[in-house]
Design an enzyme around this catalytic site. Structure first.
Site, mmCIF file in Angstrom:
data_model
loop_
_atom_site.group_PDB
_atom_site.id
_atom_site.type_symbol
_atom_site.label_atom_id
_atom_site.label_comp_id
_atom_site.label_asym_id
_atom_site.label_seq_id
_atom_site.Cartn_x
_atom_site.Cartn_y
_atom_site.Cartn_z
ATOM 1 C CD GLU A 151 7.661 0.707 -3.417
ATOM 2 O OE1 GLU A 151 7.526 1.436 -2.429
ATOM 3 O OE2 GLU A 151 6.752 -0.028 -3.831
ATOM 4 C CB CYS A 186 1.343 -1.883 -0.353
ATOM 5 S SG CYS A 186 -0.269 -1.705 -1.089
ATOM 6 C CG HIS A 239 3.541 1.055 -3.651
ATOM 7 N ND1 HIS A 239 4.135 -0.174 -3.482
ATOM 8 C CD2 HIS A 239 2.222 0.834 -3.699
ATOM 9 C CE1 HIS A 239 3.206 -1.101 -3.443
ATOM 10 N NE2 HIS A 239 2.036 -0.519 -3.571
HETATM 11 N N1 GLN Z 1 -3.980 -5.698 -2.755
HETATM 12 C C1 GLN Z 1 -2.779 -6.260 -2.235
HETATM 13 C C2 GLN Z 1 -3.064 -7.189 -1.069
HETATM 14 O O1 GLN Z 1 -4.155 -7.234 -0.607
HETATM 15 C C3 GLN Z 1 -1.794 -5.176 -1.808
HETATM 16 C C4 GLN Z 1 -1.455 -4.334 -3.001
HETATM 17 C C5 GLN Z 1 -0.067 -3.758 -2.993
HETATM 18 O O2 GLN Z 1 0.846 -4.240 -2.308
HETATM 19 N N2 GLN Z 1 0.119 -2.758 -3.821
HETATM 20 O O3 GLN Z 1 -2.202 -7.865 -0.637
#
Ligand code: GLN
Length: 173
Positions: A164, A82, A162
């Site tokens: 994890e 992410c 995710h």
């Molecule tokens: N929205 C976050 C970003 O732009 C990422 C979200 C996440 O890691 N779950 O950095």
């Protein structure tokens, strides 16, 4: 494996629990001296989820951008989820990301609400980036609605979702 988790912000603790449970030796990277303790670099680096803008600033302020970039360039295994994927992407929201190493273009906050949603039963998207295009050396590992959501380029694996948190959720069942 010996795994260094970049522990500046976000859900690094969940990655640590998950990887420890899988039998890996895990430590947190917060300062330059944590990158290769005792002169031994990690076999794998983890860039966790969180807020990429904060993480990018901390990487620079804490002087981690350069040593971590060198490790990635040297071919260390990388797991990025992410916000970690956003840090590593070469293009973010149509702009070049100078620290980026992964030949993808991402758009931030494309999937999921703040409190998260299960999609497809086994993938959790929390304000996750969409991968809008991938370069020729990038392999797509998983898709959602025809768009890549997990990719691999050499030793770098990066996820919009995710893994994890799925592990943590299943363990509580
Ligand atoms: N929205 C976050 C970003 O732009 C990422 C979200 C996440 O890691 N779950 O950095």
């Amino acid at each position: 494996m010996r795994v260094g988790v970049v522990a500046l912000q976000g859900d690094f603790a969940e990655h640590e629990s998950w990887l420890r449970a899988a039998g890996h030796e895990v430590w947190e990277i917060r300062r330059p001296q944590d990158v290769a303790p005792g002169g031994r670099p990690p076999d794998m680096l983890v860039f966790p989820g969180g807020e990429s803008t904060v993480q990018r600033k901390l990487l620079a302020d804490l002087e981690l951008a350069e040593p971590l970039g060198e490790l990635v360039d040297g071919g260390v295994e990388v797991l990025a989820t992410c916000a970690g994927l956003i840090l590593l992407a070469k293009q973010v929201d149509g702009r070049d990301n100078p620290w980026g190493r992964l030949d993808v273009s991402v758009r931030r906050n494309a999937y999921g609400r703040q409190l998260g949603s299960f999609v497809g039963g086994d993938r959790v998207f929390i304000r996750a980036p969409a991968i809008e295009s991938v370069g020729p050396t990038v392999e797509v590992l998983s898709e959602l609605d025809g768009k890549p959501v997990a990719v691999r380029q050499g030793a770098i694996r990066a996820y919009c979702y995710h893994p994890e948190l799925v592990w943590a959720h299943n363990r509580r069942l």
